[in-house]
Design a protein around this motif. Structure first.
Motif, PDB file in Angstrom:
ATOM      1  N   GLU A 179       0.847  -1.193   0.000  1.00 54.13           N
ATOM      2  CA  GLU A 179       0.000   0.000   0.000  1.00 54.13           C
ATOM      3  C   GLU A 179       0.885   1.246   0.000  1.00 54.13           C
ATOM      4  O   GLU A 179       1.860   1.321   0.731  1.00 54.13           O
ATOM      5  N   GLU A 180       0.498   2.234  -0.810  1.00 51.52           N
ATOM      6  CA  GLU A 180       1.316   3.430  -0.993  1.00 51.52           C
ATOM      7  C   GLU A 180       0.810   4.591  -0.150  1.00 51.52           C
ATOM      8  O   GLU A 180      -0.393   4.769   0.035  1.00 51.52           O
ATOM      9  N   LYS A 181       1.760   5.392   0.329  1.00 52.59           N
ATOM     10  CA  LYS A 181       1.462   6.594   1.108  1.00 52.59           C
ATOM     11  C   LYS A 181       2.588   7.591   0.841  1.00 52.59           C
ATOM     12  O   LYS A 181       3.752   7.211   0.764  1.00 52.59           O
ATOM     13  N   ILE A 182       2.261   8.856   0.701  1.00 50.52           N
ATOM     14  CA  ILE A 182       3.275   9.900   0.543  1.00 50.52           C
ATOM     15  C   ILE A 182       3.771  10.286   1.931  1.00 50.52           C
ATOM     16  O   ILE A 182       2.972  10.661   2.795  1.00 50.52           O
ATOM     17  N   LEU A 183       5.080  10.182   2.136  1.00 47.79           N
ATOM     18  CA  LEU A 183       5.669  10.518   3.432  1.00 47.79           C
ATOM     19  C   LEU A 183       6.722  11.600   3.271  1.00 47.79           C
ATOM     20  O   LEU A 183       7.471  11.622   2.283  1.00 47.79           O
ATOM     21  N   LYS A 184       6.778  12.486   4.236  1.00 44.32           N
ATOM     22  CA  LYS A 184       7.782  13.548   4.261  1.00 44.32           C
ATOM     23  C   LYS A 184       8.720  13.282   5.426  1.00 44.32           C
ATOM     24  O   LYS A 184       8.266  13.025   6.548  1.00 44.32           O
ATOM     25  N   SER A 244       1.848   9.014   9.698  1.00 44.06           N
ATOM     26  CA  SER A 244       2.704   9.723   8.742  1.00 44.06           C
ATOM     27  C   SER A 244       3.961  10.356   9.342  1.00 44.06           C
ATOM     28  O   SER A 244       4.711  11.009   8.640  1.00 44.06           O
ATOM     29  N   GLU A 245       4.201  10.170  10.616  1.00 49.03           N
ATOM     30  CA  GLU A 245       5.380  10.772  11.249  1.00 49.03           C
ATOM     31  C   GLU A 245       6.565   9.811  11.175  1.00 49.03           C
ATOM     32  O   GLU A 245       6.577   8.767  11.821  1.00 49.03           O
ATOM     33  N   VAL A 246       7.570  10.170  10.389  1.00 41.56           N
ATOM     34  CA  VAL A 246       8.764   9.342  10.245  1.00 41.56           C
ATOM     35  C   VAL A 246       9.703   9.655  11.399  1.00 41.56           C
ATOM     36  O   VAL A 246      10.131  10.792  11.578  1.00 41.56           O
ATOM     37  N   THR A 247      10.015   8.622  12.187  1.00 42.35           N
ATOM     38  CA  THR A 247      10.863   8.828  13.366  1.00 42.35           C
ATOM     39  C   THR A 247      12.315   8.453  13.117  1.00 42.35           C
ATOM     40  O   THR A 247      13.204   8.925  13.816  1.00 42.35           O
ATOM     41  N   SER A 248      12.573   7.591  12.125  1.00 40.76           N
ATOM     42  CA  SER A 248      13.927   7.152  11.829  1.00 40.76           C
ATOM     43  C   SER A 248      13.932   6.426  10.490  1.00 40.76           C
ATOM     44  O   SER A 248      12.875   6.171   9.919  1.00 40.76           O
TER      45      SER A 248
END
Length: 119
Positions: free
Chosen positions: A71-76, A97-101
């Motif tokens: 499944e695709e999601k746009i991540l910043k 959506s919060e990239v921690t590492s």
């Protein structure tokens, strides 16, 4: 007297165990959802000036990422250096959506569904 020594010993052991957990466990990766991206372009540079005058550069990326199910999601997310072109990253994501590492991984380490979609 023996009970007091046993109590102090037990507290000491718990303290040492707690320190070991704090040192060895990376809480930025623990219980996070893995998503996978391929770096296809340079990051957008953003400069920050510290109080001492030193300049720091942060590179921002906004890319489509795939989870284990494909499944695709746009991540910043950001990095402290411009990431290598065509590198594959495993992103650790919390709260949707919060990239921690992130970690760089090899193509053969990607889940099969992700490999098929990236090709």
């Amino acid at each position: 007297m023996k009970k007091a020594f046993l109590g102090i010993g037990a507290l000491f052991i718990l303290f040492i165990a707690g320190l070991i957990v704090l040192i060895t466990v990376d809480f930025n990766r623990l219980n996070k959802d893995p998503y996978y991206v391929q770096i296809t372009a340079d990051g957008e540079a953003e400069e920050h000036k510290a109080d001492n005058g030193e300049i720091f550069t942060t590179y921002w990326y906004e890319l489509p990422a795939l989870n284990d199910k494909g499944e695709e999601k746009i991540l910043k997310f950001s990095a402290q250096k411009n990431l290598r072109q065509d590198a594959y990253l495993q992103l650790y994501v919390k709260k949707g959506s919060e990239v921690t590492s992130y970690d760089e991984v090899q193509f053969n380490e990607l889940p099969v569904k992700v490999q098929k979609q990236i090709k």
